[in-house]
Design a protein around this motif. Structure first.
Motif, PDB file in Angstrom:
ATOM      1  N   ALA A  12      -2.728 -12.023  10.629  1.00  0.00           N
ATOM      2  CA  ALA A  12      -1.401 -10.995   9.837  1.00  0.00           C
ATOM      3  C   ALA A  12      -0.964 -11.767   8.686  1.00  0.00           C
ATOM      4  O   ALA A  12       0.166 -11.533   7.659  1.00  0.00           O
ATOM      5  CB  ALA A  12      -0.971 -11.343  10.801  1.00  0.00           C
ATOM      6  N   SER A  13      -1.189 -12.608   7.944  1.00  0.00           N
ATOM      7  CA  SER A  13      -0.922 -13.490   6.283  1.00  0.00           C
ATOM      8  C   SER A  13      -0.868 -12.627   5.718  1.00  0.00           C
ATOM      9  O   SER A  13      -1.906 -12.175   4.963  1.00  0.00           O
ATOM     10  CB  SER A  13      -2.137 -14.654   6.168  1.00  0.00           C
ATOM     11  N   PRO A  14      -0.017 -12.745   4.435  1.00  0.00           N
ATOM     12  CA  PRO A  14       0.063 -11.310   3.466  1.00  0.00           C
ATOM     13  C   PRO A  14      -1.030 -11.470   2.519  1.00  0.00           C
ATOM     14  O   PRO A  14      -1.549 -10.146   2.287  1.00  0.00           O
ATOM     15  CB  PRO A  14       1.076 -12.250   2.745  1.00  0.00           C
ATOM     16  N   LYS A  15      -2.029 -12.581   2.769  1.00  0.00           N
ATOM     17  CA  LYS A  15      -3.223 -12.050   1.790  1.00  0.00           C
ATOM     18  C   LYS A  15      -4.278 -11.704   2.292  1.00  0.00           C
ATOM     19  O   LYS A  15      -4.725 -10.776   1.478  1.00  0.00           O
ATOM     20  CB  LYS A  15      -3.766 -13.918   1.391  1.00  0.00           C
ATOM     21  N   ALA A  16      -4.267 -11.966   3.791  1.00  0.00           N
ATOM     22  CA  ALA A  16      -5.399 -10.919   4.245  1.00  0.00           C
ATOM     23  C   ALA A  16      -5.403  -9.762   4.297  1.00  0.00           C
ATOM     24  O   ALA A  16      -5.985  -8.821   4.404  1.00  0.00           O
ATOM     25  CB  ALA A  16      -4.796 -11.580   5.562  1.00  0.00           C
ATOM     26  N   ARG A  17      -4.086  -9.539   4.421  1.00  0.00           N
ATOM     27  CA  ARG A  17      -3.642  -7.811   4.680  1.00  0.00           C
ATOM     28  C   ARG A  17      -3.767  -7.062   3.556  1.00  0.00           C
ATOM     29  O   ARG A  17      -3.996  -5.974   3.588  1.00  0.00           O
ATOM     30  CB  ARG A  17      -1.861  -7.757   5.400  1.00  0.00           C
ATOM     31  N   ALA A  18      -3.159  -7.658   1.985  1.00  0.00           N
ATOM     32  CA  ALA A  18      -3.470  -7.480   0.239  1.00  0.00           C
ATOM     33  C   ALA A  18      -4.770  -7.376   0.485  1.00  0.00           C
ATOM     34  O   ALA A  18      -5.566  -6.327  -0.320  1.00  0.00           O
ATOM     35  CB  ALA A  18      -2.606  -8.088   0.048  1.00  0.00           C
ATOM     36  N   LYS A  19      -6.284  -8.082   0.917  1.00  0.00           N
ATOM     37  CA  LYS A  19      -7.388  -8.030   0.856  1.00  0.00           C
ATOM     38  C   LYS A  19      -7.846  -6.402   1.507  1.00  0.00           C
ATOM     39  O   LYS A  19      -8.621  -6.114   0.846  1.00  0.00           O
ATOM     40  CB  LYS A  19      -8.051  -9.212   1.488  1.00  0.00           C
ATOM     41  N   THR A  20      -7.226  -6.246   2.874  1.00  0.00           N
ATOM     42  CA  THR A  20      -7.867  -5.326   3.872  1.00  0.00           C
ATOM     43  C   THR A  20      -7.277  -3.884   3.077  1.00  0.00           C
ATOM     44  O   THR A  20      -7.829  -3.131   2.739  1.00  0.00           O
ATOM     45  CB  THR A  20      -7.187  -5.248   4.767  1.00  0.00           C
ATOM     46  N   SER A  21      -6.034  -3.897   2.222  1.00  0.00           N
ATOM     47  CA  SER A  21      -5.125  -3.055   1.586  1.00  0.00           C
ATOM     48  C   SER A  21      -6.344  -2.527   0.601  1.00  0.00           C
ATOM     49  O   SER A  21      -6.059  -1.718   0.051  1.00  0.00           O
ATOM     50  CB  SER A  21      -3.743  -3.834   1.707  1.00  0.00           C
ATOM     51  N   ASP A  22      -6.220  -3.837   0.351  1.00  0.00           N
ATOM     52  CA  ASP A  22      -6.997  -3.559  -1.333  1.00  0.00           C
ATOM     53  C   ASP A  22      -7.787  -2.426  -1.534  1.00  0.00           C
ATOM     54  O   ASP A  22      -8.654  -1.912  -2.023  1.00  0.00           O
ATOM     55  CB  ASP A  22      -7.042  -4.511  -2.804  1.00  0.00           C
ATOM     56  N   TYR A  23      -9.193  -3.078  -0.276  1.00  0.00           N
ATOM     57  CA  TYR A  23     -10.047  -2.870   0.266  1.00  0.00           C
ATOM     58  C   TYR A  23     -10.102  -1.181   0.020  1.00  0.00           C
ATOM     59  O   TYR A  23     -11.340  -0.511  -0.088  1.00  0.00           O
ATOM     60  CB  TYR A  23     -11.168  -3.447   1.038  1.00  0.00           C
ATOM     61  N   LEU A  24      -9.104  -0.580   1.472  1.00  0.00           N
ATOM     62  CA  LEU A  24      -9.285   0.753   1.695  1.00  0.00           C
ATOM     63  C   LEU A  24      -9.115   1.239   0.897  1.00  0.00           C
ATOM     64  O   LEU A  24      -9.180   2.454   0.326  1.00  0.00           O
ATOM     65  CB  LEU A  24      -8.450   0.394   3.100  1.00  0.00           C
ATOM     66  N   SER A  25      -7.934   0.883  -0.219  1.00  0.00           N
ATOM     67  CA  SER A  25      -7.509   1.708  -1.537  1.00  0.00           C
ATOM     68  C   SER A  25      -8.427   2.143  -2.079  1.00  0.00           C
ATOM     69  O   SER A  25      -9.296   3.414  -2.586  1.00  0.00           O
ATOM     70  CB  SER A  25      -6.029   0.750  -1.886  1.00  0.00           C
ATOM     71  N   LYS A  26      -9.773   1.000  -2.884  1.00  0.00           N
ATOM     72  CA  LYS A  26     -10.718   1.574  -3.278  1.00  0.00           C
ATOM     73  C   LYS A  26     -12.034   2.515  -3.240  1.00  0.00           C
ATOM     74  O   LYS A  26     -11.943   2.575  -3.790  1.00  0.00           O
ATOM     75  CB  LYS A  26     -11.000  -0.051  -4.103  1.00  0.00           C
ATOM     76  N   ARG A  27     -11.637   2.257  -1.341  1.00  0.00           N
ATOM     77  CA  ARG A  27     -12.337   3.148  -0.864  1.00  0.00           C
ATOM     78  C   ARG A  27     -12.482   4.222  -0.821  1.00  0.00           C
ATOM     79  O   ARG A  27     -12.967   5.326  -1.625  1.00  0.00           O
ATOM     80  CB  ARG A  27     -13.350   2.401   0.365  1.00  0.00           C
ATOM     81  N   PHE A  28     -10.817   4.493  -0.488  1.00  0.00           N
ATOM     82  CA  PHE A  28     -10.235   5.894  -0.886  1.00  0.00           C
ATOM     83  C   PHE A  28     -10.427   6.621  -2.249  1.00  0.00           C
ATOM     84  O   PHE A  28     -10.397   7.741  -2.528  1.00  0.00           O
ATOM     85  CB  PHE A  28      -9.341   6.377   0.107  1.00  0.00           C
ATOM     86  N   ASP A  29     -10.323   5.604  -3.385  1.00  0.00           N
ATOM     87  CA  ASP A  29     -10.149   5.953  -4.247  1.00  0.00           C
ATOM     88  C   ASP A  29     -11.452   6.498  -4.344  1.00  0.00           C
ATOM     89  O   ASP A  29     -12.351   7.785  -5.567  1.00  0.00           O
ATOM     90  CB  ASP A  29      -9.990   5.152  -5.551  1.00  0.00           C
TER      91      ASP A  29
END
Length: 348
Positions: A268-285
């Motif tokens: 639940a750390s901000p860093k871990a969630r940011a990493k997942t958000s970044d991965y999914l955002s780029k994948r859907f881009d």
């Protein structure tokens, strides 16, 4: 105490005497418990008040620049100078400026409520409307004029179907060799749920099964971007989707087994969630680009979902705000034109 100039010391003494006459003991005289610097205050605020993830990010950015600042030096002039620097030196967007100042305002609010901080003028709360906007002199000094940009990109005819077709195909084109899409069913479920529910990306990929109540047709969000809890009703499409997805979902062995989606590891750390958000955002881009959806971003699906709530339902604006989690009516004004015909029909 030391000051840079005698005049500064005299001014502080006059201010101190005025406070003491009214029974107010300034922060720096309250003993060892009182925070001395901005970083001291924010550290205690984060430990005891649990600010939202958005505020934590804004506070971290603020402390990199101003963490060593003594609290006694924070006044209207100091705040105005920092706002000017954010425009002219850092060239931040108005939304980023408001995020930092708002987070600091809430931190100092907390400090005063806990009586560990005294700010009689409260310089973070006495700013004029539009303080984050670039003036002509700001623009000239920065060499650029940053403005608020509210994205209004929506799905165009045929895009929804093309995106699903590409996801179901399970392959993304690459220069070297095609990329086989891992968890295509989860990608489909995430996309459709975004369009149907108006939930944010991180609110969806962190979902666990106990947050989903198929009988009541709701999803309960315990931790959201703005810190509030809320219940999201499920449309018939979203309900059918989750009934199909939940029994057959694939979750990696090293991840918590009760998750709805497979990408987040439960950290639940901000860093871990940011990493997942970044991965999914780029994948859907990548998915949107290959489906021919020029300029479409994953967050645009939230705008699409809220727009559909206005277009396809008779829900009041306040009810839609409860579903979407928007905090202010100002944020909802962009959707007002979607019911223009309804307003006209209500006239004599």
């Amino acid at each position: 105490m030391t000051f840079d100039a005698e005049e500064e010391g005299d001014a502080y003494a006059r201010k101190l005497e005025a406070l003491l006459e009214h029974g107010i003991i300034p922060t720096e005289f309250r003993g060892q418990d009182a925070p001395a610097s901005l970083s001291d205050l924010v550290r205690r605020y984060e430990q005891e008040a649990h600010p939202s993830g958005k505020d934590q990010g804004a506070l971290r950015a603020a402390l990199k620049q101003w963490g060593d600042t003594p609290l006694r030096k924070i006044n209207a002039a100091w705040v105005d100078e920092r706002i000017s620097a954010m425009k002219r030196v850092e060239k931040l967007a108005p939304a980023s400026i408001r995020a930092r100042i708002g987070a600091l305002a809430r931190a100092t609010d907390w400090g005063m409520r806990k009586e560990i901080l005294v700010m009689p003028d409260h310089p973070f709360r006495t700013l004029p409307d539009g303080y984050a906007q670039y003036s002509k002199s700001d623009t000239a000094a920065a060499g650029v004029k940053r403005q608020d940009i509210e994205r209004d990109r929506r799905l165009e005819a045929g895009e929804y179907e093309r995106i699903l077709e590409l996801i179901d195909g399970g392959v993304l084109a690459r220069k070297q060799r095609p990329l086989t899409l891992e968890y295509p069913k989860a990608h489909r479920a995430l996309f459709v749920l975004a369009v149907e529910s108006a939930m944010r990306l991180s609110e969806m990929y962190t979902l666990s099964i106990d947050q989903v109540d198929l009988r009541k047709r709701t999803v309960f969000l315990d931790k959201t971007k703005n810190g509030d809890k809320r219940q999201v009703p499920l449309s018939s499409v979203a309900l059918a989707l989750l009934r199909e997805h939940l029994p057959e979902r694939e979750i990696p062995a090293e991840h918590p087994p009760d998750l709805v989606f497979p990408w987040w590891n439960g950290d639940a750390s901000p860093k871990a969630r940011a990493k997942t958000s970044d991965y999914l955002s780029k994948r859907f881009d990548d998915i949107f680009r290959q489906a021919g959806c020029v300029g479409l971003k994953f967050h645009d699906l939230r705008h699409e979902a809220v727009s559909r709530l206005f277009e396809k339902t008779t829900l009041a604006e306040s009810q839609i705000m409860k579903i979407s989690g928007h905090k202010t009516h100002r944020m909802m004004m962009r959707y007002a034109n979607l019911r223009g015909s309804d307003l006209a029909a209500a006239l004599w």
